[in-house]
Write a protein that holds these residues in place. Structure first.
Motif, PDB file in Angstrom:
ATOM      1  N   ALA A  71       0.838  -1.203   0.000  1.00  0.00           N
ATOM      2  CA  ALA A  71       0.000   0.000   0.000  1.00  0.00           C
ATOM      3  C   ALA A  71       0.873   1.253   0.000  1.00  0.00           C
ATOM      4  CB  ALA A  71      -0.929  -0.002   1.213  1.00  0.00           C
ATOM      5  N   PRO A  72       1.534   1.552  -1.100  1.00  0.00           N
ATOM      6  CA  PRO A  72       2.426   2.712  -1.142  1.00  0.00           C
ATOM      7  C   PRO A  72       1.637   4.018  -1.193  1.00  0.00           C
ATOM      8  CG  PRO A  72       2.192   1.826  -3.335  1.00  0.00           C
ATOM      9  CD  PRO A  72       1.435   0.892  -2.417  1.00  0.00           C
ATOM     10  N   THR A  73       2.262   5.078  -0.695  1.00  0.00           N
ATOM     11  CA  THR A  73       1.628   6.392  -0.787  1.00  0.00           C
ATOM     12  C   THR A  73       2.717   7.455  -0.778  1.00  0.00           C
ATOM     13  OG1 THR A  73      -0.109   7.827   0.108  1.00  0.00           O
ATOM     14  CG2 THR A  73       1.348   6.757   1.697  1.00  0.00           C
ATOM     15  N   THR A  74       2.314   8.696  -0.917  1.00  0.00           N
ATOM     16  CA  THR A  74       3.256   9.800  -0.939  1.00  0.00           C
ATOM     17  C   THR A  74       3.901   9.993   0.431  1.00  0.00           C
ATOM     18  OG1 THR A  74       3.492  12.179  -1.354  1.00  0.00           O
ATOM     19  CG2 THR A  74       1.421  11.459  -0.398  1.00  0.00           C
ATOM     20  N   GLU A  75       5.107  10.560   0.433  1.00  0.00           N
ATOM     21  CA  GLU A  75       5.774  10.898   1.687  1.00  0.00           C
ATOM     22  C   GLU A  75       5.443  12.321   2.131  1.00  0.00           C
ATOM     23  OE1 GLU A  75       9.597   8.036   1.974  1.00  0.00           O
ATOM     24  OE2 GLU A  75       9.899   9.785   0.691  1.00  0.00           O
ATOM     25  N   LEU A  76       4.663  13.028   1.334  1.00  0.00           N
ATOM     26  CA  LEU A  76       4.177  14.344   1.754  1.00  0.00           C
ATOM     27  C   LEU A  76       3.075  14.168   2.782  1.00  0.00           C
ATOM     28  CD1 LEU A  76       3.945  16.081  -1.743  1.00  0.00           C
ATOM     29  CD2 LEU A  76       5.623  16.574   0.048  1.00  0.00           C
ATOM     30  N   HIS A  77       3.053  15.036   3.778  1.00  0.00           N
ATOM     31  CA  HIS A  77       2.033  14.971   4.823  1.00  0.00           C
ATOM     32  C   HIS A  77       0.824  15.816   4.420  1.00  0.00           C
ATOM     33  CE1 HIS A  77       5.468  14.157   7.941  1.00  0.00           C
ATOM     34  NE2 HIS A  77       5.254  13.142   7.125  1.00  0.00           N
ATOM     35  N   TYR A  78      -0.360  15.229   4.495  1.00  0.00           N
ATOM     36  CA  TYR A  78      -1.573  15.964   4.138  1.00  0.00           C
ATOM     37  C   TYR A  78      -2.774  15.274   4.766  1.00  0.00           C
ATOM     38  CZ  TYR A  78      -2.949  12.277   0.902  1.00  0.00           C
ATOM     39  OH  TYR A  78      -3.347  11.071   0.383  1.00  0.00           O
ATOM     40  N   ARG A  79      -3.861  16.027   4.918  1.00  0.00           N
ATOM     41  CA  ARG A  79      -5.095  15.476   5.502  1.00  0.00           C
ATOM     42  C   ARG A  79      -6.302  15.665   4.602  1.00  0.00           C
ATOM     43  NH1 ARG A  79      -4.575  19.101  10.775  1.00  0.00           N
ATOM     44  NH2 ARG A  79      -4.228  20.522   9.005  1.00  0.00           N
ATOM     45  N   SER A  80      -6.121  16.312   3.479  1.00  0.00           N
ATOM     46  CA  SER A  80      -7.239  16.578   2.574  1.00  0.00           C
ATOM     47  C   SER A  80      -6.697  16.808   1.179  1.00  0.00           C
ATOM     48  CB  SER A  80      -7.996  17.828   3.032  1.00  0.00           C
ATOM     49  OG  SER A  80      -7.179  18.988   2.877  1.00  0.00           O
ATOM     50  N   PRO A  81      -7.535  16.711   0.147  1.00  0.00           N
ATOM     51  CA  PRO A  81      -7.069  17.021  -1.206  1.00  0.00           C
ATOM     52  C   PRO A  81      -6.468  18.418  -1.311  1.00  0.00           C
ATOM     53  CG  PRO A  81      -9.162  15.876  -1.316  1.00  0.00           C
ATOM     54  CD  PRO A  81      -8.918  16.162   0.138  1.00  0.00           C
ATOM     55  N   PHE A  82      -7.028  19.372  -0.577  1.00  0.00           N
ATOM     56  CA  PHE A  82      -6.490  20.727  -0.624  1.00  0.00           C
ATOM     57  C   PHE A  82      -5.073  20.771  -0.068  1.00  0.00           C
ATOM     58  CE2 PHE A  82      -5.702  24.748   1.689  1.00  0.00           C
ATOM     59  CZ  PHE A  82      -5.583  25.587   0.587  1.00  0.00           C
ATOM     60  N   GLU A  83      -4.845  20.147   1.085  1.00  0.00           N
ATOM     61  CA  GLU A  83      -3.501  20.155   1.655  1.00  0.00           C
ATOM     62  C   GLU A  83      -2.517  19.427   0.751  1.00  0.00           C
ATOM     63  OE1 GLU A  83      -4.467  20.550   6.443  1.00  0.00           O
ATOM     64  OE2 GLU A  83      -3.526  18.734   5.667  1.00  0.00           O
ATOM     65  N   LYS A 143      10.925  16.308   2.676  1.00  0.00           N
ATOM     66  CA  LYS A 143      11.214  16.614   4.076  1.00  0.00           C
ATOM     67  C   LYS A 143      11.065  18.106   4.353  1.00  0.00           C
ATOM     68  CE  LYS A 143      14.803  16.201   7.637  1.00  0.00           C
ATOM     69  NZ  LYS A 143      16.179  15.702   7.943  1.00  0.00           N
ATOM     70  N   SER A 144      11.620  18.941   3.472  1.00  0.00           N
ATOM     71  CA  SER A 144      11.526  20.385   3.693  1.00  0.00           C
ATOM     72  C   SER A 144      10.091  20.874   3.546  1.00  0.00           C
ATOM     73  CB  SER A 144      12.440  21.132   2.713  1.00  0.00           C
ATOM     74  OG  SER A 144      11.987  21.005   1.370  1.00  0.00           O
ATOM     75  N   VAL A 145       9.343  20.277   2.626  1.00  0.00           N
ATOM     76  CA  VAL A 145       7.939  20.649   2.461  1.00  0.00           C
ATOM     77  C   VAL A 145       7.148  20.272   3.698  1.00  0.00           C
ATOM     78  CG1 VAL A 145       5.830  20.220   1.145  1.00  0.00           C
ATOM     79  CG2 VAL A 145       8.007  20.522  -0.046  1.00  0.00           C
ATOM     80  N   ASN A 146       7.377  19.084   4.227  1.00  0.00           N
ATOM     81  CA  ASN A 146       6.649  18.650   5.422  1.00  0.00           C
ATOM     82  C   ASN A 146       6.952  19.539   6.623  1.00  0.00           C
ATOM     83  OD1 ASN A 146       5.399  16.496   4.116  1.00  0.00           O
ATOM     84  ND2 ASN A 146       7.015  15.045   4.646  1.00  0.00           N
ATOM     85  N   GLN A 147       8.187  20.005   6.719  1.00  0.00           N
ATOM     86  CA  GLN A 147       8.535  20.917   7.811  1.00  0.00           C
ATOM     87  C   GLN A 147       7.773  22.233   7.678  1.00  0.00           C
ATOM     88  OE1 GLN A 147      12.817  21.063   7.296  1.00  0.00           O
ATOM     89  NE2 GLN A 147      13.170  19.402   8.763  1.00  0.00           N
ATOM     90  N   ALA A 148       7.643  22.719   6.450  1.00  0.00           N
ATOM     91  CA  ALA A 148       6.935  23.984   6.227  1.00  0.00           C
ATOM     92  C   ALA A 148       5.432  23.832   6.430  1.00  0.00           C
ATOM     93  CB  ALA A 148       7.227  24.490   4.819  1.00  0.00           C
ATOM     94  N   THR A 149       4.866  22.756   5.892  1.00  0.00           N
ATOM     95  CA  THR A 149       3.403  22.606   5.976  1.00  0.00           C
ATOM     96  C   THR A 149       2.936  22.228   7.377  1.00  0.00           C
ATOM     97  OG1 THR A 149       3.558  20.296   5.197  1.00  0.00           O
ATOM     98  CG2 THR A 149       3.146  22.018   3.543  1.00  0.00           C
ATOM     99  N   ALA A 150       3.858  21.747   8.225  1.00  0.00           N
ATOM    100  CA  ALA A 150       3.471  21.434   9.608  1.00  0.00           C
ATOM    101  C   ALA A 150       2.903  22.671  10.292  1.00  0.00           C
ATOM    102  CB  ALA A 150       4.672  20.898  10.380  1.00  0.00           C
ATOM    103  N   THR A 151       3.496  23.831  10.032  1.00  0.00           N
ATOM    104  CA  THR A 151       2.986  25.065  10.633  1.00  0.00           C
ATOM    105  C   THR A 151       1.980  25.759   9.715  1.00  0.00           C
ATOM    106  OG1 THR A 151       4.862  26.349   9.737  1.00  0.00           O
ATOM    107  CG2 THR A 151       5.088  25.414  11.948  1.00  0.00           C
ATOM    108  N   LEU A 152       2.205  25.657   8.393  1.00  0.00           N
ATOM    109  CA  LEU A 152       1.295  26.311   7.454  1.00  0.00           C
ATOM    110  C   LEU A 152      -0.118  25.758   7.577  1.00  0.00           C
ATOM    111  CD1 LEU A 152       0.767  28.206   5.043  1.00  0.00           C
ATOM    112  CD2 LEU A 152       1.458  26.324   3.536  1.00  0.00           C
ATOM    113  N   PHE A 153      -0.249  24.434   7.641  1.00  0.00           N
ATOM    114  CA  PHE A 153      -1.576  23.832   7.694  1.00  0.00           C
ATOM    115  C   PHE A 153      -2.236  24.002   9.062  1.00  0.00           C
ATOM    116  CE2 PHE A 153      -0.289  20.678   4.118  1.00  0.00           C
ATOM    117  CZ  PHE A 153      -0.503  21.666   3.183  1.00  0.00           C
TER     118      PHE A 153
END
Length: 221
Positions: free
Chosen positions: A19-31, A45-55
């Motif tokens: 069951a592979p999936t993206t390594e980007l962190h998200y909770r919705s299609p928008f994220e 990794k850098s995107v996940n660090q930024a979106t942790a606070t952005l989202f």
């Protein structure tokens, strides 16, 4: 690579990672859409660090619009091209609110009409958020497809079209994730780990034997 080898390759990748999936962190299609826009020329990794606070600050198009360009920049300034990405994100959010009721469209043409969204980004969203059997070809997949002989092509679009043609239907949904992870961690650009590759015997890369020998020499040293 013939059809039998391709099927064997996908079967092995599936067995190793069902069951592979993206390594980007998200909770919705928008994220996911925002994360993929930010991921151009940046590591997950850098995107996940930024979106942790952005989202945390904005998880909807409406909330992102309220942040504004400067507000988005405050969260993503450590990502490459953050100025243009922040501007595209705000423009995209405005279109989502004004034309799509605040929802991410499940339509390629509508997705590609969004600022900062090209064919690859649209393919990722269609596949990962909506379950469409699309294959988004990035540098990793382009390399794996050409190096192994799975789906050779001189351009990204040629490789995408070839992959869609030669990948058996039951593997198309997950092919994108299997191939990108294989390219990211095993079939790497400079020092491919052929000695640890689970599809090495199926691969048509002419330099495979030299890579295995070099790895063995390095380990012995």
């Amino acid at each position: 690579m013939n059809a039998h080898k391709r099927r064997q390759m996908y079967e092995r990748l599936q067995a190793a990672l069902p069951a592979p999936t993206t390594e980007l962190h998200y909770r919705s299609p928008f994220e996911l859409l925002i994360a993929v826009i930010l991921s151009a020329q940046a590591t997950d990794k850098s995107v996940n660090q930024a979106t942790a606070t952005l989202f945390q600050a904005a998880s909807t198009p409406q909330a992102m619009l309220a942040l504004g360009v400067d507000g988005v920049k405050a969260h993503v300034r450590r990502i490459g091209l953050f100025n243009s990405k922040a501007q595209n994100i705000i423009k995209t959010c405005r279109i989502l609110v004004e034309q799509h009721g605040g929802q991410v469209p499940r339509d390629r043409a509508a997705l590609e009409a969004l600022p900062g969204v090209g064919r690859k980004t649209a393919n990722v969203v269609l596949n990962t958020a909506f379950g469409e059997p699309t294959i988004a070809v990035d540098t990793h997949i382009f390399r794996v497809a050409n190096r192994t002989g799975l789906a050779p092509g001189k351009t990204v679009r040629q490789v995408e079209d070839r992959l869609l043609k030669v990948t058996p239907p039951e593997f198309r949904h997950d092919a994108h994730h299997w191939l990108i992870l294989h390219g990211r961690y095993t079939c790497t650009a400079r020092r491919p780990r052929c000695g640890q590759c689970l599809i090495a015997d199926l691969c048509d890369w002419p330099d495979k034997a030299a890579a295995v020998a070099a790895a063995g020499t390095a380990q012995a040293a």
